[in-house]
Design an enzyme around this catalytic site. Structure first.
Site, short mmCIF file in Angstrom:
data_model
loop_
_atom_site.label_atom_id
_atom_site.label_comp_id
_atom_site.label_asym_id
_atom_site.label_seq_id
_atom_site.Cartn_x
_atom_site.Cartn_y
_atom_site.Cartn_z
CB SER A 29 -63.33 77.75 166.39
OG SER A 29 -62.51 76.83 167.02
CG HIS A 60 -58.74 79.35 168.98
ND1 HIS A 60 -59.35 79.36 170.21
CD2 HIS A 60 -59.45 78.50 168.22
CE1 HIS A 60 -60.38 78.55 170.19
NE2 HIS A 60 -60.46 78.00 168.99
CG HIS A 82 -58.42 73.40 171.51
ND1 HIS A 82 -57.94 74.56 170.93
CD2 HIS A 82 -59.77 73.51 171.52
CE1 HIS A 82 -58.97 75.33 170.60
NE2 HIS A 82 -60.08 74.73 170.96
CE1 TYR A 84 -56.99 71.36 168.15
CE2 TYR A 84 -59.11 70.98 169.21
CZ TYR A 84 -58.26 71.78 168.46
OH TYR A 84 -58.70 73.00 168.02
CD GLU A 85 -54.08 74.10 170.46
OE1 GLU A 85 -53.26 74.93 170.05
OE2 GLU A 85 -55.02 74.37 171.24
CB ALA A 112 -67.14 75.91 166.78
CG MET A 209 -62.93 68.39 169.01
SD MET A 209 -61.79 68.58 167.63
CE MET A 209 -62.72 67.80 166.31
CB SER A 210 -63.08 73.19 173.48
OG SER A 210 -64.34 73.74 173.16
CG ASN A 233 -70.01 70.90 161.70
OD1 ASN A 233 -69.42 71.64 162.50
ND2 ASN A 233 -70.08 69.59 161.86
CG HIS A 245 -60.82 74.49 161.60
ND1 HIS A 245 -61.47 74.32 162.80
CD2 HIS A 245 -60.07 75.59 161.76
CE1 HIS A 245 -61.11 75.27 163.65
NE2 HIS A 245 -60.26 76.07 163.03
N1 HPA Z 1 -67.23 67.73 165.75
C1 HPA Z 1 -66.35 68.10 166.70
N2 HPA Z 1 -66.01 69.35 166.93
C2 HPA Z 1 -66.58 70.31 166.18
C3 HPA Z 1 -67.49 70.01 165.16
C4 HPA Z 1 -67.84 68.64 164.93
O1 HPA Z 1 -68.63 68.28 164.04
N3 HPA Z 1 -67.86 71.18 164.60
C5 HPA Z 1 -67.20 72.16 165.27
N4 HPA Z 1 -66.41 71.65 166.23
#
Ligand code: HPA
Length: 273
Positions: A29, A60, A82, A84-85, A112, A209-210, A233, A245
């Site tokens: 991302s 993306h 992903h 999650y998609e 990310a 998440m990837s 973050n 996001h």
């Molecule tokens: N958690 C999960 N996935 C992420 C995060 C997070 O804090 N930041 C960027 N992708």
């Protein structure tokens, strides 16, 4: 080999012509900039590749970009699938299996991630030393795909020699590079503070998440991996900030240039390994 993998190999190898990539780079991302550094780029939109869905995650794109990076033939995956998609794990891993079939022997994955280690403040770059698969999904489940190993060894998911090389490049380029363990969760909701405390106790330094489906598929085909997390973050509950996001994409942009230099540096020196 599954039908869509075979057709995808046919289409992509035909479009690439004489570009024979040895390295594939998966962009996370907000990290799409690396694709723009590719010279003599051949762009292949996902809609032209059998079995490739349209990417849904904001930030993306949906294309493979073949060409050269620092003179080395590469194939860049700009936009990943992903779980999650709603994609099945073997769809998430389809590009990886395609790369292996095209002759790729090194996979560079980027993502990310939220920072769990207390010293990680965004923007930070973390070399992935190892991962914890908390997605409870695996792209190797089911009949063995031709070319895959049934029970691949996962002792060195992220190649030690490549990691040493990445640190060398970081030192030479004066780019701060941390190293740690990446925990992958299914998402798409961010974690709760209690989940982050659990991950801390499990030994995770970053959470995302990837990446894990791709790395598992790569290891099942003997492709060596190198991974970078852009810590965008601080993970949930470790600060009073709410997660978004948008923040992830913005922080990703801040280190995209450094990540690009790191990847270029590694790719240039790969022939030494
Ligand atoms: N958690 C999960 N996935 C992420 C995060 C997070 O804090 N930041 C960027 N992708």
């Amino acid at each position: 080999m599954s039908g869509s993998l075979r057709s995808a190999v046919d289409v992509v190898s035909q479009r690439l012509g004489n570009v024979k990539p040895h390295v594939a780079i998966v962009l996370g991302s907000g990290l799409g900039g690396v694709a723009d550094a590719v010279r003599d780029a051949v762009r292949i939109p996902y809609k032209d590749i059998p079995g490739f869905p349209e990417p849904g995650a904001p930030g993306h794109k949906g294309e493979l970009v073949g060409g050269t990076l620092a003179g080395v033939p590469v194939l860049v995956q700009n936009g990943r699938f992903h779980l999650y998609e709603g994609h099945a794990p073997d769809v998430a891993a389809l590009p990886t299996r395609l790369f292996a079939r095209l002759g790729v022997t090194t996979l560079v994955v980027t993502n990310a991630a939220g920072g769990i280690r207390h010293t990680f403040r965004p923007p930070t770059l973390m070399l992935i030393a190892d991962h914890i698969n908390l997605m409870f999904r695996n792209p190797l489940v089911g009949p063995v795909v031709e070319g895959d190993e049934r029970f691949p060894d996962m002792s060195d998911p992220y190649d030690p020699a490549l990691r040493t090389l990445a640190h060398e490049v970081a030192r030479a380029e004066r780019i701060p590079l941390e190293e740690g363990v990446y925990a992958a969760l299914l998402g798409p909701s961010f974690e709760t503070p209690a989940e982050i405390r659990m991950l801390q106790r499990l030994g995770a330094d970053a959470v995302g998440m990837s990446t894990v489906p791709e790395v598992i598929a790569a290891r099942a085909r003997g492709v060596r991996c190198l991974g970078f997390s852009s810590i965008t973050n601080v993970a949930a509950g470790l600060t009073t900030n709410k997660l978004s996001h948008l923040e992830v994409l913005e922080a990703g942009k801040q280190v995209a240039g450094q990540l690009e230099r790191l990847i270029q540096g590694v790719v240039t020196r790969l022939t030494r390994l």
